[in-house]
Design a protein around this motif. Structure first.
Motif, PDB file in Angstrom:
ATOM      1  N   LYS A 280       0.849  -1.091   0.508  1.00  0.00           N
ATOM      2  CA  LYS A 280      -0.152  -0.286   0.009  1.00  0.00           C
ATOM      3  C   LYS A 280       0.460   1.865  -0.251  1.00  0.00           C
ATOM      4  O   LYS A 280       0.924   2.436  -0.605  1.00  0.00           O
ATOM      5  CB  LYS A 280      -1.097  -0.116   1.171  1.00  0.00           C
ATOM      6  CG  LYS A 280      -2.158  -1.356   0.999  1.00  0.00           C
ATOM      7  CD  LYS A 280      -2.835  -1.322   2.263  1.00  0.00           C
ATOM      8  CE  LYS A 280      -3.629  -1.992   2.181  1.00  0.00           C
ATOM      9  NZ  LYS A 280      -4.171  -2.028   3.660  1.00  0.00           N
ATOM     10  N   LEU A 281       2.023   1.406   0.783  1.00  0.00           N
ATOM     11  CA  LEU A 281       2.829   2.228   1.034  1.00  0.00           C
ATOM     12  C   LEU A 281       4.264   2.182   0.500  1.00  0.00           C
ATOM     13  O   LEU A 281       4.587   0.791   1.780  1.00  0.00           O
ATOM     14  CB  LEU A 281       2.442   2.964   2.016  1.00  0.00           C
ATOM     15  CG  LEU A 281       0.948   3.632   1.950  1.00  0.00           C
ATOM     16  CD1 LEU A 281       1.535   4.142   3.676  1.00  0.00           C
ATOM     17  CD2 LEU A 281       0.858   5.019   2.081  1.00  0.00           C
ATOM     18  N   PHE A 282       5.201   2.163  -0.092  1.00  0.00           N
ATOM     19  CA  PHE A 282       6.558   2.240  -0.486  1.00  0.00           C
ATOM     20  C   PHE A 282       7.510   3.451  -0.654  1.00  0.00           C
ATOM     21  O   PHE A 282       7.422   3.775  -1.400  1.00  0.00           O
ATOM     22  CB  PHE A 282       6.457   1.287  -1.779  1.00  0.00           C
ATOM     23  CG  PHE A 282       7.819   0.564  -1.521  1.00  0.00           C
ATOM     24  CD1 PHE A 282       8.759   0.997  -1.411  1.00  0.00           C
ATOM     25  CD2 PHE A 282       7.493  -0.133  -2.853  1.00  0.00           C
ATOM     26  CE1 PHE A 282       9.778   0.158  -1.796  1.00  0.00           C
ATOM     27  CE2 PHE A 282       8.585  -1.166  -3.693  1.00  0.00           C
ATOM     28  CZ  PHE A 282       9.732  -1.035  -2.781  1.00  0.00           C
ATOM     29  N   ILE A 283       7.857   3.614   0.579  1.00  0.00           N
ATOM     30  CA  ILE A 283       8.940   3.985   0.232  1.00  0.00           C
ATOM     31  C   ILE A 283      10.311   3.783   0.658  1.00  0.00           C
ATOM     32  O   ILE A 283      10.942   2.747   1.342  1.00  0.00           O
ATOM     33  CB  ILE A 283       8.713   5.599   1.639  1.00  0.00           C
ATOM     34  CG1 ILE A 283       9.604   6.088   1.826  1.00  0.00           C
ATOM     35  CG2 ILE A 283       9.121   4.068   3.248  1.00  0.00           C
ATOM     36  CD1 ILE A 283       9.191   7.815   2.457  1.00  0.00           C
ATOM     37  N   ALA A 284      11.238   4.395  -0.198  1.00  0.00           N
ATOM     38  CA  ALA A 284      12.933   4.443   0.110  1.00  0.00           C
ATOM     39  C   ALA A 284      14.048   5.025  -0.303  1.00  0.00           C
ATOM     40  O   ALA A 284      13.506   6.422   0.253  1.00  0.00           O
ATOM     41  CB  ALA A 284      13.050   3.345  -1.903  1.00  0.00           C
ATOM     42  N   THR A 285      15.101   5.409   0.893  1.00  0.00           N
ATOM     43  CA  THR A 285      16.167   5.899   1.281  1.00  0.00           C
ATOM     44  C   THR A 285      16.566   6.632   0.342  1.00  0.00           C
ATOM     45  O   THR A 285      16.735   7.882   0.243  1.00  0.00           O
ATOM     46  CB  THR A 285      16.426   5.707   2.192  1.00  0.00           C
ATOM     47  OG1 THR A 285      17.092   4.847   1.686  1.00  0.00           O
ATOM     48  CG2 THR A 285      15.427   5.273   3.481  1.00  0.00           C
ATOM     49  N   ALA A 286      16.442   6.252  -1.108  1.00  0.00           N
ATOM     50  CA  ALA A 286      17.188   7.084  -1.792  1.00  0.00           C
ATOM     51  C   ALA A 286      17.106   6.171  -2.753  1.00  0.00           C
ATOM     52  O   ALA A 286      16.505   5.116  -3.602  1.00  0.00           O
ATOM     53  CB  ALA A 286      18.663   6.937  -1.717  1.00  0.00           C
ATOM     54  N   GLY A 287      16.765   7.015  -4.625  1.00  0.00           N
ATOM     55  CA  GLY A 287      16.788   6.402  -5.598  1.00  0.00           C
ATOM     56  C   GLY A 287      15.842   6.530  -6.674  1.00  0.00           C
ATOM     57  O   GLY A 287      15.627   7.167  -7.380  1.00  0.00           O
ATOM     58  N   ALA A 304       4.962   5.803  -9.837  1.00  0.00           N
ATOM     59  CA  ALA A 304       3.715   5.778  -9.542  1.00  0.00           C
ATOM     60  C   ALA A 304       3.629   5.666  -8.173  1.00  0.00           C
ATOM     61  O   ALA A 304       3.316   4.018  -8.008  1.00  0.00           O
ATOM     62  CB  ALA A 304       2.499   5.664 -10.016  1.00  0.00           C
ATOM     63  N   GLY A 305       3.604   6.576  -7.060  1.00  0.00           N
ATOM     64  CA  GLY A 305       3.012   6.034  -5.514  1.00  0.00           C
ATOM     65  C   GLY A 305       4.854   6.324  -5.037  1.00  0.00           C
ATOM     66  O   GLY A 305       4.037   5.829  -3.716  1.00  0.00           O
ATOM     67  N   MET A 306       5.252   5.680  -5.506  1.00  0.00           N
ATOM     68  CA  MET A 306       7.181   5.386  -4.908  1.00  0.00           C
ATOM     69  C   MET A 306       7.336   6.817  -4.198  1.00  0.00           C
ATOM     70  O   MET A 306       6.641   7.959  -4.587  1.00  0.00           O
ATOM     71  CB  MET A 306       7.746   5.005  -5.919  1.00  0.00           C
ATOM     72  CG  MET A 306       7.538   4.030  -6.694  1.00  0.00           C
ATOM     73  SD  MET A 306       7.700   1.927  -5.116  1.00  0.00           S
ATOM     74  CE  MET A 306       9.964   2.365  -4.616  1.00  0.00           C
ATOM     75  N   MET A 307       8.007   6.910  -2.636  1.00  0.00           N
ATOM     76  CA  MET A 307       8.541   7.894  -1.979  1.00  0.00           C
ATOM     77  C   MET A 307       9.719   7.765  -1.905  1.00  0.00           C
ATOM     78  O   MET A 307      10.024   6.824  -1.636  1.00  0.00           O
ATOM     79  CB  MET A 307       7.278   7.828  -0.369  1.00  0.00           C
ATOM     80  CG  MET A 307       5.854   8.128  -0.931  1.00  0.00           C
ATOM     81  SD  MET A 307       5.152   8.460   0.390  1.00  0.00           S
ATOM     82  CE  MET A 307       4.555   6.121   1.007  1.00  0.00           C
ATOM     83  N   ILE A 424      -1.536  13.389  -0.851  1.00  0.00           N
ATOM     84  CA  ILE A 424      -0.491  11.949  -1.178  1.00  0.00           C
ATOM     85  C   ILE A 424      -1.824  10.838  -1.422  1.00  0.00           C
ATOM     86  O   ILE A 424      -2.357  10.744  -1.261  1.00  0.00           O
ATOM     87  CB  ILE A 424       0.078  11.777   0.597  1.00  0.00           C
ATOM     88  CG1 ILE A 424       0.978  10.462   0.036  1.00  0.00           C
ATOM     89  CG2 ILE A 424      -0.661  11.231   1.419  1.00  0.00           C
ATOM     90  CD1 ILE A 424       1.293   9.559   1.555  1.00  0.00           C
ATOM     91  N   LEU A 425      -0.241  10.534  -2.182  1.00  0.00           N
ATOM     92  CA  LEU A 425      -1.676   9.100  -2.763  1.00  0.00           C
ATOM     93  C   LEU A 425      -1.364   7.892  -2.108  1.00  0.00           C
ATOM     94  O   LEU A 425      -0.352   7.420  -1.955  1.00  0.00           O
ATOM     95  CB  LEU A 425      -0.622   8.730  -4.097  1.00  0.00           C
ATOM     96  CG  LEU A 425      -1.483   7.499  -5.712  1.00  0.00           C
ATOM     97  CD1 LEU A 425      -2.609   8.306  -6.165  1.00  0.00           C
ATOM     98  CD2 LEU A 425      -0.730   7.194  -6.357  1.00  0.00           C
ATOM     99  N   ALA A 426      -2.684   7.961  -1.583  1.00  0.00           N
ATOM    100  CA  ALA A 426      -2.378   7.347   0.178  1.00  0.00           C
ATOM    101  C   ALA A 426      -2.693   5.216  -0.687  1.00  0.00           C
ATOM    102  O   ALA A 426      -1.864   4.977   0.377  1.00  0.00           O
ATOM    103  CB  ALA A 426      -3.826   6.828   0.782  1.00  0.00           C
ATOM    104  N   THR A 427      -2.378   4.899  -2.101  1.00  0.00           N
ATOM    105  CA  THR A 427      -2.306   3.552  -2.565  1.00  0.00           C
ATOM    106  C   THR A 427      -1.715   3.711  -2.985  1.00  0.00           C
ATOM    107  O   THR A 427      -1.853   3.889  -4.536  1.00  0.00           O
ATOM    108  CB  THR A 427      -3.945   2.873  -1.982  1.00  0.00           C
ATOM    109  OG1 THR A 427      -4.319   3.008  -1.248  1.00  0.00           O
ATOM    110  CG2 THR A 427      -3.291   1.304  -2.450  1.00  0.00           C
ATOM    111  N   LYS A 428      -0.350   2.746  -2.865  1.00  0.00           N
ATOM    112  CA  LYS A 428       0.223   2.817  -4.628  1.00  0.00           C
ATOM    113  C   LYS A 428      -0.595   1.633  -5.702  1.00  0.00           C
ATOM    114  O   LYS A 428      -0.836   0.696  -5.349  1.00  0.00           O
ATOM    115  CB  LYS A 428       2.191   2.225  -4.030  1.00  0.00           C
ATOM    116  CG  LYS A 428       2.575   2.084  -5.395  1.00  0.00           C
ATOM    117  CD  LYS A 428       3.629   0.989  -5.118  1.00  0.00           C
ATOM    118  CE  LYS A 428       5.060   1.107  -6.396  1.00  0.00           C
ATOM    119  NZ  LYS A 428       4.008   1.864  -8.230  1.00  0.00           N
TER     120      LYS A 428
END
Length: 433
Positions: A280-287, A304-307, A424-428
């Motif tokens: 549902k939520l996908f966050i990466a520290t870099a990239g 789309a949706g990546m944070m 925010i796009l709450a669902t990827k």
């Protein structure tokens, strides 16, 4: 959930972006980029005596080459601008860049060469906390101020292990707090325990990643988010498939990926798509902050949706930043979205040095160090810079950015009440391929 207050630190404040006066930026003029081990003085003619020399080691090859190359462009833009405006103290600036090949041993050799063989007047930092820690120690032993923009991990400023603390100044956001706006967002969703939210934490072993993901995990667990996977894997892994498969099998609602580059994120995304798993939520520290380098690698629809956390993006409402972005696209091509945060971080290093030289009327490193520790607040294309006793930027503000509109727009989404933030796009969205 209402019983839990969102976490804030001295470095994470939900405030609006303030337009800062950074001075007029001179327009870029054409000149070739310095090659590995070469020098650049900008296009303006030398005046006022011999050039002021600045040395930097950057990862022009190896694992960090995409970031190192972006940093080089940021440094070069600043050199061009300062020389077109008359230089420092009426003298032109000459930049020498050596390739450290993303190697901690080579970065030490490079700064020893720059300082003891080339006898540069001043030094700028490399890319990554991994390289900044040993590099800053070389600068400290030789009495050099070490202004950098990509060494914000706690290890860089660990007084128990690093002699360079009082010489090192990071103009960017301290990394440990980078994910706290994301944690605060999850807290705002209500009782996560009642919702049964789960999370996975996969982290490439690097001083940039570990502090962020570990703090986020402890805070999310305190909110009631159940951890279903948590593992640190070697940064230079030959295959990310085992870790990605294990995360996909756990089917977490939230994935927090401690990543150092685009290939790491791309590998996890591809494996998730193959396993038909979309968090549902996908966050990466870099990239995901790498602009076109990211979207072209993973395809915009998948982006789309990546944070990703950061303290700067091309649309930030700081006039000097907007000018820098325009200069970048004029010189290097592309669009504003192609300008990643590395460029702004590097450019800000030059701006801080410029302010210190102007204030002290000197390129004496000891005077620059004293000035930067004086409590002064400076302005850069990233925003305000105020160094604490260790040299961390206590004025930096953390934001979370997200790819939206089928991966065509990179927008600020958190904190939700910050100036410039969009919903925010709450669902990827599901993977496109």
């Amino acid at each position: 959930m209402s019983a839990h207050l969102p976490w804030f630190s001295k470095n994470v404040v939900a405030v609006g972006a303030v337009a800062l006066s950074v001075g007029v930026l001179a327009a870029c003029s054409s000149s070739s980029s310095p090659s590995t081990g070469s020098s650049a003085t900008g296009s303006a003619s030398t005046s006022g005596g011999s050039p002021i020399t600045i040395g930097a080691s950057l990862s022009l090859t190896g694992d960090f080459s995409a970031d190192g190359t972006a940093f080089q462009k940021g440094y070069e833009l600043w050199v061009k601008d300062i020389n077109a405006a008359g230089g420092l103290m009426g003298r032109q600036v000459k930049l020498t860049v050596l390739d450290d090949k993303s190697d901690p041993n080579q970065v030490v050799t490079n700064y020893q060469t720059l300082i003891n063989t080339d006898h540069v007047n001043l030094t700028f930092g490399p890319f990554s906390s991994l390289l900044t820690t040993p590099a800053s120690a070389v600068a400290a032993r030789n009495g050099y101020a070490f202004i950098e923009g990509a060494g914000g991990a706690p290890t860089v400023f660990d007084t128990a292990s690093n002699e360079a603390d009082h010489n090192t100044f990071d103009v960017s956001l301290p990394v440990a707090d980078s994910l706290l706006p994301f944690v605060n967002y999850v807290a705002s969703l209500g009782s996560t325990a009642d919702k049964g939210l789960t999370a996975a934490y996969a982290t490439a072993d690097d001083p940039l990643n570990n502090p962020q993901t570990q703090l986020a995990q402890s805070k999310l667990q305190a909110l009631g988010v159940k951890t279903v996977y948590s593992k640190i894997f070697p940064e230079e892994s030959t295959s990310y498939k085992p870790a990605a498969d294990q995360v996909a099998a756990a089917k977490p609602d939230i994935v927090v990926l401690g990543s150092s580059d685009v290939p790491t994120v791309q590998a996890f995304m591809q494996e998730f798509a193959q396993q038909k798993f979309t968090p549902k939520l996908f966050i990466a520290t870099a990239g995901p902050d790498q602009g076109a380098a990211f979207t072209s690698a993973v395809k915009p629809g998948n982006a789309a949706g990546m944070m990703v956390p950061n303290a700067w993006y091309p649309g930030v409402s700081i006039p000097a930043s907007q000018t820098m972005v325009q200069e970048y696209t004029t010189q290097y091509g592309g669009t504003a979205s192609d300008v990643n945060a590395d460029v702004a971080e590097a450019y800000s290093v030059g701006q801080v040095l410029q302010a210190a030289v102007k204030a002290t009327g000197s390129i004496d490193n000891s005077k620059i160090i004293t000035y930067l520790h004086s409590g002064v607040t400076l302005s850069t294309v990233q925003g305000s810079v105020h160094f604490d006793s260790l040299g961390e930027n206590s004025s930096a503000i953390a934001f979370i950015f997200q790819w939206q509109d089928s991966g065509t727009k990179f927008v600020q989404v958190l904190p939700t009440n910050a100036s410039g933030s969009v919903p925010i796009l709450a669902t990827k969205p599901a993977w496109t391929s």
